[in-house]
Scaffold this active site. Sequence first.
Site, PDB file in Angstrom:
ATOM      1  N   LYS A  35      32.770  32.950  51.909  1.00 17.78           N
ATOM      2  CA  LYS A  35      31.890  33.086  50.765  1.00 17.78           C
ATOM      3  C   LYS A  35      32.533  32.549  49.556  1.00 17.78           C
ATOM      4  CE  LYS A  35      32.206  37.071  48.531  1.00 17.78           C
ATOM      5  NZ  LYS A  35      32.424  36.912  46.956  1.00 17.78           N
ATOM      6  N   ASN A  36      33.781  32.631  49.288  1.00 19.84           N
ATOM      7  CA  ASN A  36      34.433  32.141  48.006  1.00 19.84           C
ATOM      8  C   ASN A  36      34.807  30.651  48.291  1.00 19.84           C
ATOM      9  OD1 ASN A  36      34.490  34.690  46.974  1.00 19.84           O
ATOM     10  ND2 ASN A  36      36.448  34.935  47.257  1.00 19.84           N
ATOM     11  N   ARG A 105      29.324  37.292  39.280  1.00 23.20           N
ATOM     12  CA  ARG A 105      30.152  36.577  38.151  1.00 23.20           C
ATOM     13  C   ARG A 105      30.452  35.104  38.660  1.00 23.20           C
ATOM     14  NH1 ARG A 105      33.763  38.492  34.978  1.00 23.20           N
ATOM     15  NH2 ARG A 105      34.878  37.122  35.483  1.00 23.20           N
ATOM     16  N   CYS A 129      33.077  43.875  34.957  1.00 27.84           N
ATOM     17  CA  CYS A 129      32.729  44.247  36.112  1.00 27.84           C
ATOM     18  C   CYS A 129      33.674  45.581  36.705  1.00 27.84           C
ATOM     19  CB  CYS A 129      32.729  43.130  37.060  1.00 27.84           C
ATOM     20  SG  CYS A 129      34.756  42.715  37.663  1.00 27.84           S
ATOM     21  N   ARG A 134      37.928  41.029  33.415  1.00 24.23           N
ATOM     22  CA  ARG A 134      37.627  39.528  34.167  1.00 24.23           C
ATOM     23  C   ARG A 134      36.925  38.479  32.996  1.00 24.23           C
ATOM     24  NH1 ARG A 134      35.426  40.382  40.154  1.00 24.23           N
ATOM     25  NH2 ARG A 134      36.303  38.191  40.418  1.00 24.23           N
ATOM     26  N   PRO A 135      37.771  38.228  32.062  1.00 26.03           N
ATOM     27  CA  PRO A 135      37.405  37.347  30.883  1.00 26.03           C
ATOM     28  C   PRO A 135      37.210  35.766  31.592  1.00 26.03           C
ATOM     29  CG  PRO A 135      39.689  37.587  30.876  1.00 26.03           C
ATOM     30  CD  PRO A 135      39.230  38.755  31.648  1.00 26.03           C
ATOM     31  N   VAL A 136      36.634  34.753  31.003  1.00 26.30           N
ATOM     32  CA  VAL A 136      36.527  33.480  31.236  1.00 26.30           C
ATOM     33  C   VAL A 136      37.355  32.646  30.102  1.00 26.30           C
ATOM     34  CG1 VAL A 136      34.502  33.580  32.890  1.00 26.30           C
ATOM     35  CG2 VAL A 136      34.059  33.424  30.395  1.00 26.30           C
ATOM     36  N   ASP A 137      38.152  33.239  29.424  1.00 25.04           N
ATOM     37  CA  ASP A 137      38.732  32.356  28.279  1.00 25.04           C
ATOM     38  C   ASP A 137      39.568  31.242  28.838  1.00 25.04           C
ATOM     39  OD1 ASP A 137      40.507  34.561  29.401  1.00 25.04           O
ATOM     40  OD2 ASP A 137      41.955  33.609  28.161  1.00 25.04           O
ATOM     41  N   GLN A 138      40.059  31.299  29.900  1.00 26.74           N
ATOM     42  CA  GLN A 138      40.753  30.086  30.789  1.00 26.74           C
ATOM     43  C   GLN A 138      39.818  28.952  31.137  1.00 26.74           C
ATOM     44  OE1 GLN A 138      44.214  29.984  30.701  1.00 26.74           O
ATOM     45  NE2 GLN A 138      43.690  31.885  29.567  1.00 26.74           N
ATOM     46  N   ASP A 317      42.148  40.930  47.500  1.00 33.18           N
ATOM     47  CA  ASP A 317      40.852  41.105  48.156  1.00 33.18           C
ATOM     48  C   ASP A 317      41.357  42.052  49.457  1.00 33.18           C
ATOM     49  OD1 ASP A 317      39.461  39.968  46.248  1.00 33.18           O
ATOM     50  OD2 ASP A 317      38.818  38.219  47.299  1.00 33.18           O
ATOM     51  N   ARG A 410      27.125  41.664  49.761  1.00 28.47           N
ATOM     52  CA  ARG A 410      27.306  40.518  48.843  1.00 28.47           C
ATOM     53  C   ARG A 410      28.245  39.599  49.846  1.00 28.47           C
ATOM     54  NH1 ARG A 410      29.826  41.716  43.667  1.00 28.47           N
ATOM     55  NH2 ARG A 410      29.958  39.401  43.874  1.00 28.47           N
TER      56      ARG A 410
HETATM   57  C1  UD1 Z   1      38.390  34.991  42.901  1.00 25.27           C
HETATM   58  C2  UD1 Z   1      37.681  35.628  44.088  1.00 25.27           C
HETATM   59  C3  UD1 Z   1      37.733  36.803  44.079  1.00 25.27           C
HETATM   60  C4  UD1 Z   1      39.285  37.398  44.029  1.00 25.27           C
HETATM   61  C5  UD1 Z   1      40.003  36.562  42.852  1.00 25.27           C
HETATM   62  C6  UD1 Z   1      41.483  36.843  42.947  1.00 25.27           C
HETATM   63  C7  UD1 Z   1      35.721  33.924  44.030  1.00 25.27           C
HETATM   64  C8  UD1 Z   1      34.378  33.452  43.950  1.00 25.27           C
HETATM   65  N1  UD1 Z   1      36.135  35.142  43.628  1.00 25.27           N
HETATM   66  O1  UD1 Z   1      37.952  35.737  41.415  1.00 25.27           O
HETATM   67  O2  UD1 Z   1      37.240  37.274  45.276  1.00 25.27           O
HETATM   68  O3  UD1 Z   1      39.601  38.667  43.917  1.00 25.27           O
HETATM   69  O4  UD1 Z   1      39.874  35.173  42.889  1.00 25.27           O
HETATM   70  O5  UD1 Z   1      42.186  36.164  44.288  1.00 25.27           O
HETATM   71  O6  UD1 Z   1      36.358  33.037  44.385  1.00 25.27           O
HETATM   72  N2  UD1 Z   1      41.680  35.731  34.169  1.00 25.27           N
HETATM   73  C9  UD1 Z   1      41.510  35.506  32.916  1.00 25.27           C
HETATM   74  N3  UD1 Z   1      41.004  34.636  32.134  1.00 25.27           N
HETATM   75  C10 UD1 Z   1      40.125  33.913  32.748  1.00 25.27           C
HETATM   76  C11 UD1 Z   1      40.067  33.851  34.133  1.00 25.27           C
HETATM   77  C12 UD1 Z   1      40.907  34.778  35.066  1.00 25.27           C
HETATM   78  O7  UD1 Z   1      42.251  36.554  32.065  1.00 25.27           O
HETATM   79  O8  UD1 Z   1      39.438  32.983  32.191  1.00 25.27           O
HETATM   80  C13 UD1 Z   1      42.464  36.993  35.046  1.00 25.27           C
HETATM   81  C14 UD1 Z   1      41.480  37.710  35.617  1.00 25.27           C
HETATM   82  O9  UD1 Z   1      41.009  38.739  34.783  1.00 25.27           O
HETATM   83  C15 UD1 Z   1      42.450  38.125  36.848  1.00 25.27           C
HETATM   84  C16 UD1 Z   1      43.228  36.988  37.174  1.00 25.27           C
HETATM   85  O10 UD1 Z   1      43.179  36.153  35.790  1.00 25.27           O
HETATM   86  O11 UD1 Z   1      43.365  39.208  36.306  1.00 25.27           O
HETATM   87  C17 UD1 Z   1      42.643  36.083  38.263  1.00 25.27           C
HETATM   88  O12 UD1 Z   1      41.460  36.060  38.232  1.00 25.27           O
HETATM   89  P1  UD1 Z   1      40.776  34.933  39.177  1.00 25.27           P
HETATM   90  O13 UD1 Z   1      41.675  34.304  39.980  1.00 25.27           O
HETATM   91  O14 UD1 Z   1      40.070  34.296  38.093  1.00 25.27           O
HETATM   92  O15 UD1 Z   1      39.400  35.652  39.817  1.00 25.27           O
HETATM   93  P2  UD1 Z   1      37.976  34.817  40.191  1.00 25.27           P
HETATM   94  O16 UD1 Z   1      37.891  33.471  40.180  1.00 25.27           O
HETATM   95  O17 UD1 Z   1      36.999  35.607  39.111  1.00 25.27           O
END
Ligand code: UD1
Length: 434
Positions: A35-36, A105, A129, A134-138, A317, A410
Amino acid sequence: MARKCTPRYSWSRVDGMRIRGGRPLSGSVQVSGAKNAALPILCATLLTEGECLLGNVPALHDIDTTAELLRILGRAVDCRPPRVRVGPSTAALVEAPYDLVKKMRASVLVLGPLLARFGRARVSLPGGCQIGARPVDQHLKGLETLGARISLDKGYILAEAERLRGAEVVFDMPTVTGTENLMMAAALAHGQSALINCAREPEVVELARVLNKMGARVSGAGTAVVQVEGVRELGPFDHSIISDRIEAGTYMVAAAATGGEVRIERVPVEHLEAFISKLRAAGVAVEPDGAAACVSRSGQVRSVDVTTAPYPGFPTDMQAQFMVLMCLAGGTARMSETVFENRFMHVPELGRMGAAIEVSGHSAYVRGVGRLQGADVMATDLRASASLVIAGLVAAQGETLVRRVYHLDRGYEHMEQKLRALGADIERVAGLKA
Ligand code: UD1
């Protein structure tokens, strides 16, 4: 002619899974496509005008949601897993609406491709969630570094740039979808980008492979530093998706927890090293055999401490599923979660099944109780749901009803059919109260 995927659930009807446990699983099961890996690759189709073909795509609700999103963005999508065809783009539509993004997301993965190709994107903010903020700031900071102007408007991210410019992007932490979004954006940027402190997950490597098939120049994926030399345009691709390491790991735990013997076909053993070494330390036999692995357990489960970490560490996961195995062990295991701040939602539900688990900060202390009992439990997120199903398979006494299994739909293709083929007594019950 584009064919619509049939949604496998609606929010008004909630399915559950009824399980009568206590039977060791046996036989063989085939792992589906990841899936991912499929989600970012579907989003990568936005980078080209051409028709793209994907194989080994799992039949999952998240795939339907992504297909729907691509249609809203003007693509004709023929979604018949394991094949998906994404037709040529008909218009430069650049808005990903809240209704779809809130369901999944990973929809934020359209941001990089839309911005890079059309110079503009309007994508709903995903919001929080169950497993954390789970922010997207990065993602946003990285795109700004490539020259995008980013603003937030009524819950939407608005990103604009005439043409992105290659630059050095340093992530504060390894983020999987963040790395993927930036790789896709940088692929069409002007000049060279260096992405530093990248996520090294196999799904990131798989996306890089596809981008390179499209004509991109991405190197270093799978290491902390990814180099991307931007090109003017990208072409179509035909690609078959890798196997889902988390689905494979889930069946491995199910086999071990029930004391069974299962042959898992198409298992990406090389992507599961940290997990398999913990499984072995817990007393589980894992014997790779070509593209398959045989998993069995005859003796007592041993307690092992686990700390989740970005790849190549123990996957977050797999934490919930492994916890069920630790409930059956002789001693106490400490399971620490370092990736997400709120990923122990399954603990109280496992408690209803007789587990003895205490949570303190980022760690759960799991005292082995040897066996579990059936109970009525509620699934809270995708992997928590899988752990409750495994707990139900283990529970020899009583029946387990796992409510809200739309989470499972999902991320696990035909889970109840696959488990039934391994001898499990499991059935889907429709129309339960949420
Ligand atoms: C992806 C996977 C999810 C898995 C996760 C961690 C997909 C579709 N989903 O989720 O199944 O559980 O990786 O292996 O591939 N973070 C920030 N800011 C950001 C982005 C991330 O603070 O802009 C933090 C997150 O809150 C978390 C950490 O970074 O604590 C890792 O998250 P991330 O690797 O981004 O997870 P996803 O890509 O959402």
